[in-house]
Scaffold this motif. Structure first.
Motif, PDB file in Angstrom:
ATOM      1  N   ALA A  26      -0.586   2.445   9.722  1.00 52.63           N
ATOM      2  CA  ALA A  26       0.406   2.013   8.730  1.00 52.63           C
ATOM      3  C   ALA A  26       0.634   0.509   8.827  1.00 52.63           C
ATOM      4  O   ALA A  26       0.736  -0.176   7.804  1.00 52.63           O
ATOM      5  CB  ALA A  26       1.717   2.761   8.948  1.00 52.63           C
ATOM      6  N   ASP A  27       0.694  -0.006  10.046  1.00 52.74           N
ATOM      7  CA  ASP A  27       0.886  -1.448  10.224  1.00 52.74           C
ATOM      8  C   ASP A  27      -0.298  -2.227   9.651  1.00 52.74           C
ATOM      9  O   ASP A  27      -0.127  -3.266   9.031  1.00 52.74           O
ATOM     10  CB  ASP A  27       1.053  -1.796  11.703  1.00 52.74           C
ATOM     11  N   ARG A  29      -2.296  -1.292   7.213  1.00 53.30           N
ATOM     12  CA  ARG A  29      -2.210  -1.284   5.741  1.00 53.30           C
ATOM     13  C   ARG A  29      -1.154  -2.267   5.251  1.00 53.30           C
ATOM     14  O   ARG A  29      -1.358  -2.969   4.260  1.00 53.30           O
ATOM     15  CB  ARG A  29      -1.894   0.121   5.235  1.00 53.30           C
ATOM     16  N   ARG A  30      -0.029  -2.329   5.959  1.00 46.76           N
ATOM     17  CA  ARG A  30       1.039  -3.259   5.570  1.00 46.76           C
ATOM     18  C   ARG A  30       0.575  -4.704   5.725  1.00 46.76           C
ATOM     19  O   ARG A  30       0.781  -5.535   4.829  1.00 46.76           O
ATOM     20  CB  ARG A  30       2.271  -2.995   6.448  1.00 46.76           C
ATOM     21  N   ARG A  31      -0.086  -5.002   6.850  1.00 50.31           N
ATOM     22  CA  ARG A  31      -0.587  -6.364   7.066  1.00 50.31           C
ATOM     23  C   ARG A  31      -1.659  -6.718   6.049  1.00 50.31           C
ATOM     24  O   ARG A  31      -1.704  -7.839   5.537  1.00 50.31           O
ATOM     25  CB  ARG A  31      -1.150  -6.508   8.481  1.00 50.31           C
ATOM     26  N   GLN A  34      -0.034  -7.464   2.729  1.00 45.91           N
ATOM     27  CA  GLN A  34       0.595  -8.783   2.793  1.00 45.91           C
ATOM     28  C   GLN A  34      -0.468  -9.881   2.685  1.00 45.91           C
ATOM     29  O   GLN A  34      -0.304 -10.859   1.950  1.00 45.91           O
ATOM     30  CB  GLN A  34       1.383  -8.924   4.105  1.00 45.91           C
TER      31      GLN A  34
END
Length: 70
Positions: A26-27, A29-31, A34
């Motif tokens: 999840a991190d 995908r978030r990074r 961004q």
């Protein structure tokens, strides 16, 4: 990194790594989202700052699309 001294510490580290692996998807995908937002923003800024280069790039892209065969 120093070796854990006992078996329970070693198991804790392995469990912690698994937790990070599950969390990191999840991190990641978030990074990535961004990063892609910032990349698009940078491209738009470059196009505004260098309009002639942006026009040439658009024309080249259009030429590539016209000569592309399906």
């Amino acid at each position: 990194m120093p070796e854990p001294e006992n078996e329970s510490a070693r198991e804790h580290d392995q469990g912690h790594d698994l937790g990070l692996a599950q969390e990191s998807a999840a991190d990641r995908r978030r990074r990535r989202a961004q990063f892609l937002r910032e990349l698009n923003e940078a491209k738009e800024l470059r196009d505004r700052v260098q309009p002639r280069r942006a026009k040439v790039a658009r024309m080249r892209q259009a030429m590539r699309m016209r000569t592309f065969r399906w």
